[in-house]
Design an enzyme around this catalytic site. Structure first.
Site, PDB file in Angstrom:
ATOM      1  N   CYS A 157      31.173 -14.662  52.677  1.00 25.98           N
ATOM      2  CA  CYS A 157      30.551 -15.761  51.951  1.00 25.98           C
ATOM      3  C   CYS A 157      31.547 -16.743  51.322  1.00 25.98           C
ATOM      4  O   CYS A 157      32.100 -17.598  52.002  1.00 25.98           O
ATOM      5  CB  CYS A 157      29.580 -15.203  50.920  1.00 25.98           C
ATOM      6  SG  CYS A 157      28.345 -16.408  50.362  1.00 25.98           S
ATOM      7  N   GLU A 197      25.458 -10.342  53.772  1.00 26.03           N
ATOM      8  CA  GLU A 197      26.180  -9.846  52.605  1.00 26.03           C
ATOM      9  C   GLU A 197      25.265  -8.945  51.771  1.00 26.03           C
ATOM     10  O   GLU A 197      24.113  -9.280  51.495  1.00 26.03           O
ATOM     11  CB  GLU A 197      26.638 -11.049  51.773  1.00 26.03           C
ATOM     12  CG  GLU A 197      27.404 -10.721  50.524  1.00 26.03           C
ATOM     13  CD  GLU A 197      27.826 -11.973  49.760  1.00 26.03           C
ATOM     14  OE1 GLU A 197      28.682 -11.860  48.869  1.00 26.03           O
ATOM     15  OE2 GLU A 197      27.302 -13.072  50.059  1.00 26.03           O
ATOM     16  N   LYS A 231      35.642  -8.167  49.256  1.00 30.47           N
ATOM     17  CA  LYS A 231      35.663  -9.614  49.025  1.00 30.47           C
ATOM     18  C   LYS A 231      36.741  -9.994  48.016  1.00 30.47           C
ATOM     19  O   LYS A 231      36.797  -9.463  46.907  1.00 30.47           O
ATOM     20  CB  LYS A 231      34.279 -10.045  48.532  1.00 30.47           C
ATOM     21  CG  LYS A 231      34.039 -11.542  48.484  1.00 30.47           C
ATOM     22  CD  LYS A 231      32.577 -11.800  48.127  1.00 30.47           C
ATOM     23  CE  LYS A 231      32.211 -13.255  48.087  1.00 30.47           C
ATOM     24  NZ  LYS A 231      30.773 -13.454  47.744  1.00 30.47           N
TER      25      LYS A 231
END
Length: 274
Positions: free
Chosen positions: A142, A37, A107
């Site tokens: 994540c 990430e 995200k």
């Protein structure tokens, strides 16, 4: 997957490291390399101003260098960055290949941590799964791991592999030990997780990059060392969503047995955490 460190002050150096890793991966026959990430920009920023200053656009020539490397080495990469787009900043993972940017995921689930305190959540409802010569690749990032709906959406869209760039800090071992295996198993899909094993702004990352089979079996666990790790997978294993233990006697219709009409609570408006 590439378990490599990040220099928050030097995007060019991070790009060099990504390109070198793609070269190394091509030498060992890796067709897809997943990076951590925000591998290009760093993650632990302290303000919205710092986050905006660190962000780069998907059209940045330095992204072009990675595309050139994918073309030269006939490979694909999933690369994380803070992405500037139309005055907004997103925590983004790009799927790059010899032809350019073939996928982009911003995200959607944001923890109150690092740059995620200051970025804009992804809202694009377009399919998050892209076709490649070796199979269909879906992406999440994540904190998305904690939301089973995120991985399930990718499974329903036909992902053979879910690529997950992450920044797991110390204390996240239960995610590496258990949750990644559950997400692979419940969706009968391969899961490729790339984490860091270095430090940024005083925070240590645990590594533990992994490749998980649809059975929940860990094919590779990188531990705490930096490096490039891989495993051969058979994407056909991700395309069988009916587990047959004894034909006609003991079968598990994992996807066709779903009852979406019974799951209305899942899509009700969010209420504040208590």
């Amino acid at each position: 997957m590439a378990q490599i460190g990040v220099d928050r002050t030097d995007v060019a150096a991070n790009v060099d490291r990504v390109v070198d890793t793609l070269r190394e991966g091509a030498a060992t026959g890796q067709q897809l390399v997943v990076f951590p990430e925000c591998v290009l920009t760093g993650y632990l920023l302290g303000s919205r101003a710092e986050t905006h200053a660190a962000a780069i656009s998907a059209g940045d020539p330095r992204i072009g260098r990675i595309v050139d490397a994918c073309r030269e080495y006939s490979t694909h990469a999933v690369v994380g960055l803070l992405e500037e787009a139309d005055g907004r900043v997103h925590n983004t993972a790009l799927v790059l290949g010899p032809t350019g940017i073939i996928g982009r995921y911003r995200k959607q689930h944001l923890p109150y941590l690092g740059a995620d305190r200051f970025v804009d959540p992804g809202t694009d409802a377009a399919p998050r799964v892209v076709d490649t010569p070796f199979g269909r690749v879906g992406v999440m990032i994540c904190f998305d791991l904690r939301f089973p709906e995120s991985a399930r959406e990718l499974g329903l869209q036909g992902a053979d592999v879910i690529a997950m760039p992450t920044n797991w800090p110390e204390g996240a071992d239960i995610l590496a030990d258990h949750m990644v295996r559950v997400r692979a198993l419940e969706n009968l899909v391969h899961l490729a997780v790339a984490d860091r094993a270095d430090s940024e702004s005083g925070t240590r990352f645990i590594g533990r990059s992994q490749i998980i089979a649809p059975s929940g079996t860990v094919l590779v666990d990188a531990g705490e060392k930096e490096g490039l790790f891989g495993a051969a997978i058979d994407v056909r294993e991700s395309r069988t969503k009916r587990l047959i233990i004894r034909p006609g006697e003991f079968e598990l219709p994992v996807f066709s047995g779903r009852r979406p009409e019974m799951y209305g609570e899942i899509t009700r408006p969010v209420t504040p955490d208590r």
